[in-house]
Design a protein around this motif. Structure first.
Motif, PDB file in Angstrom:
ATOM      1  N   ALA A  11       0.849  -1.201   0.000  1.00 43.16           N
ATOM      2  CA  ALA A  11       0.000   0.000   0.000  1.00 43.16           C
ATOM      3  C   ALA A  11       0.885   1.251   0.000  1.00 43.16           C
ATOM      4  O   ALA A  11       1.948   1.268   0.619  1.00 43.16           O
ATOM      5  CB  ALA A  11      -0.914   0.001   1.225  1.00 43.16           C
ATOM      6  N   GLN A  12       0.411   2.288  -0.704  1.00 42.42           N
ATOM      7  CA  GLN A  12       1.176   3.526  -0.784  1.00 42.42           C
ATOM      8  C   GLN A  12       0.533   4.603   0.067  1.00 42.42           C
ATOM      9  O   GLN A  12      -0.684   4.619   0.252  1.00 42.42           O
ATOM     10  CB  GLN A  12       1.265   3.990  -2.239  1.00 42.42           C
ATOM     11  CG  GLN A  12       2.059   3.001  -3.097  1.00 42.42           C
ATOM     12  CD  GLN A  12       2.075   3.380  -4.565  1.00 42.42           C
ATOM     13  OE1 GLN A  12       1.049   3.752  -5.110  1.00 42.42           O
ATOM     14  NE2 GLN A  12       3.221   3.266  -5.186  1.00 42.42           N
ATOM     15  N   PHE A  13       1.360   5.520   0.578  1.00 39.79           N
ATOM     16  CA  PHE A  13       0.892   6.548   1.509  1.00 39.79           C
ATOM     17  C   PHE A  13       1.287   7.932   0.998  1.00 39.79           C
ATOM     18  O   PHE A  13       2.246   8.060   0.233  1.00 39.79           O
ATOM     19  CB  PHE A  13       1.500   6.306   2.888  1.00 39.79           C
ATOM     20  CG  PHE A  13       0.994   5.040   3.535  1.00 39.79           C
ATOM     21  CD1 PHE A  13      -0.088   5.063   4.395  1.00 39.79           C
ATOM     22  CD2 PHE A  13       1.563   3.814   3.215  1.00 39.79           C
ATOM     23  CE1 PHE A  13      -0.580   3.896   4.956  1.00 39.79           C
ATOM     24  CE2 PHE A  13       1.084   2.635   3.767  1.00 39.79           C
ATOM     25  CZ  PHE A  13       0.008   2.682   4.641  1.00 39.79           C
ATOM     26  N   PRO A  14       0.541   8.989   1.415  1.00 40.88           N
ATOM     27  CA  PRO A  14       0.881  10.350   0.982  1.00 40.88           C
ATOM     28  C   PRO A  14       2.294  10.718   1.427  1.00 40.88           C
ATOM     29  O   PRO A  14       2.809  10.175   2.409  1.00 40.88           O
ATOM     30  CB  PRO A  14      -0.163  11.217   1.710  1.00 40.88           C
ATOM     31  CG  PRO A  14      -1.261  10.288   2.075  1.00 40.88           C
ATOM     32  CD  PRO A  14      -0.636   8.943   2.282  1.00 40.88           C
ATOM     33  N   ASP A  15       2.921  11.642   0.703  1.00 39.14           N
ATOM     34  CA  ASP A  15       4.297  12.003   1.032  1.00 39.14           C
ATOM     35  C   ASP A  15       4.382  12.673   2.395  1.00 39.14           C
ATOM     36  O   ASP A  15       3.505  13.440   2.803  1.00 39.14           O
ATOM     37  CB  ASP A  15       4.907  12.885  -0.064  1.00 39.14           C
ATOM     38  CG  ASP A  15       4.053  14.100  -0.382  1.00 39.14           C
ATOM     39  OD1 ASP A  15       2.839  14.053  -0.099  1.00 39.14           O
ATOM     40  OD2 ASP A  15       4.598  15.077  -0.900  1.00 39.14           O
TER      41      ASP A  15
END
Ligand code: ZN
Length: 208
Positions: A11-15
């Motif tokens: 899963a990817q997350f906001p910077d």
């Protein structure tokens, strides 16, 4: 600021400057936290350790990561008009892969799963007989003659009968002869409509 990717589920997350403190996907009962604890990689670390490969998977172009990362699924590019539908996601994009997809006509939209589970009916697939792209909503079994269903794969939690019947009722009106699963080669090449119906019956009998 860095873009963070969960090492266990992808899963990817906001910077943000620091990595997230937890991954809500991994903490969900359907997933698990890595045995060494929660870990996150920056996009640069991910690109350094893995590369993207594209190859044919039963007539569709697939894109996956090598070495395998997180749950190891591959994305499929489905030709649609002047471009492609990208079915399922992978946690890495490189300039080379973006250029490759653009050369195939570019993307029109993406599909996803987990919350709001989705399957894609590709009516012109399988030489016009129709194909169903199921991700892991209906998992193609190792003998590639059946599909099966789970609420959680890593934690072995079966999907309840009502949910399976609902999936079956949605799929029933669709014409298809082939099923593309979520992983390289995990496809039912032909006869998939009957295989799907038999799989539903077998699954419901097993959990009755
Ligand atoms: Zn995660």
């Amino acid at each position: 600021m860095a873009l963070w990717t969960c090492a266990t589920c992808g899963a990817q997350f906001p910077d943000s400057v620091n990595p997230p403190t937890a991954c809500p996907i991994c903490e969900d009962e359907r997933q698990f936290v890595g045995w060494s604890g929660q870990a996150f990689l920056t996009r640069e670390e991910l690109a350094r350790k893995h590369r993207l490969v594209g190859r044919d998977d039963l007539g569709l172009t697939g894109i996956g990561m090598e070495p395998s990362f997180a749950i190891g699924q591959r994305a499929l590019l489905v030709p649609d008009g002047d471009g492609c539908v990208m079915w399922d996601c992978i946690p890495l994009a490189t300039d080379e892969a973006i250029q490759h997809v653009a050369a195939l006509g570019g993307l029109l939209r993406t599909g996803g799963h987990f919350a709001g589970a989705t399957v894609l009916h590709y009516a012109r697939g399988a030489d016009g007989k129709g194909a169903l792209l199921t991700g892991d909503i209906a998992q193609v079994t190792m003998d590639r003659r059946f599909v099966s269903f789970m609420y959680s794969y890593p934690n072995y939690m079966p999907l309840n009968a009502a949910a399976v019947r609902r999936i079956a009722s949605v799929v029933e009106p669709l014409a298809f002869d082939r099923v593309y699963g979520a992983w390289w080669g995990r496809n039912i090449a032909s006869g998939a409509k009957a295989a799907f119906a038999a799989s539903v019956a077998r699954y419901l009998a097993a959990i009755a």
